[in-house]
Design an enzyme around this catalytic site. Structure first.
Site, mmCIF file in Angstrom:
data_model
loop_
_atom_site.group_PDB
_atom_site.id
_atom_site.type_symbol
_atom_site.label_atom_id
_atom_site.label_comp_id
_atom_site.label_asym_id
_atom_site.label_seq_id
_atom_site.Cartn_x
_atom_site.Cartn_y
_atom_site.Cartn_z
ATOM 1 C CG ASN A 11 31.821 -23.949 63.246
ATOM 2 O OD1 ASN A 11 32.864 -23.296 63.222
ATOM 3 N ND2 ASN A 11 31.224 -24.397 62.150
ATOM 4 C CD GLU A 168 27.412 -28.903 60.972
ATOM 5 O OE1 GLU A 168 27.074 -28.334 62.015
ATOM 6 O OE2 GLU A 168 28.158 -28.384 60.125
ATOM 7 C CB SER A 212 19.054 -23.829 62.524
ATOM 8 O OG SER A 212 19.478 -23.135 61.359
#
Ligand code: PGA
Length: 250
Positions: A11, A168, A212
């Site tokens: 992304n 997420e 992350s």
């Protein structure tokens, strides 16, 4: 149980010009030539066509980062599913927390966008995730269940496994604070169970983790049985880092 092909998506968010996208793809392709994973690049709208052209003849797929649910009309600044399909784009990220937070993306809109993407044969990558406050308050499952039920309300149960779910946690996105492999496993398994209850072919459904993920932590996250891949932001901007994550996925 059917084998699920690992799904690794880059992304890029609002990063990379057309020239930078071209440079990235040329550096990435030789590094991932042998992979068996589904590798998906999500460039900004302006670079979609360039990435599509450069990946022809490879297994790399291309996804947009958003779309409008309508077919056409007076929606300044928006892009439809048909416009993406015309470019040979195969997938679309929907409901990313940055869109929910900064651009008022609602569950009501997502309930229209997911079926519109499926109807156009675009693979939706639906993002869900809890805030830090919700996790601390023990409300993670409640938040995720609410998002999943609302955003997928108008998807037939037989179509649910065509959606890729990206778990997420908002507190892990761009913060350097990754969920532990145990947290990722537990939450991805919960998501699979919620969709199994809704009639999904849950063993085929891909549930991926984002927040992350980087070369140093990818292998331990991806080793978990219910973590079927990753949605990678920061570490997807560098071809060597992203290739290392693809390699960790097997
Ligand atoms: P990050 O972003 O890898 O930079 O945390 C992930 C995402 O937002 O999809």
């Amino acid at each position: 149980m059917p084998e699920r092909t690992p799904y690794i998506a880059a992304n890029w968010k609002m990063n990379k010009t057309v020239a930078e996208a071209a440079e990235f793809i040329d550096a990435l392709l030789p590094r991932i030539a042998a992979t068996q994973c589904d590798v998906v690049i999500c460039p900004p709208f302006t670079a979609l066509s360039e990435v599509v052209q450069r990946r022809y003849g490879t297994a790399v797929k291309v996804a947009a980062q958003n779309m409008h649910e309508g077919e056409s009309g007076a929606f300044t600044g928006e892009v439809s599913a048909a416009m993406l399909v015309e470019l040979d784009v195969e997938a679309v990220v929907l409901g990313h927390s940055e869109r929910r937070q900064y651009f008022d993306e609602t569950d009501e809109a997502l309930a229209r966008k997911v079926p519109a993407a499926l109807a156009a044969d675009l693979e939706p990558i639906l993002c869900v995730g809890e805030s830090e406050g919700a996790r601390d308050a023990g409300e993670t499952e409640e938040v995720l269940e609410r998002q999943l039920q609302a955003d997928l309300a108008d998807v037939e149960s037989g179509d649910l496994a065509r959606v890729v779910i990206a778990y997420e946690p908002i507190w892990a996105i761009g913060t350097g604070r990754t969920a532990t492999p145990e947290q990722a496993q537990e939450t991805c398994a919960f998501i699979r169970d919620v969709l199994r209850m809704r009639g999904a072919a849950a063993d085929e459904l891909r549930v991926i983790y984002g927040g992350s993920m980087k070369p140093a932590n990818a292998a331990e996250l991806l080793a978990k049985p219910d973590v079927d891949g990753g949605l990678i932001g920061g570490a997807s901007l560098d071809p060597a880092d992203f290739a290392a994550i693809v390699e960790a996925a097997g």
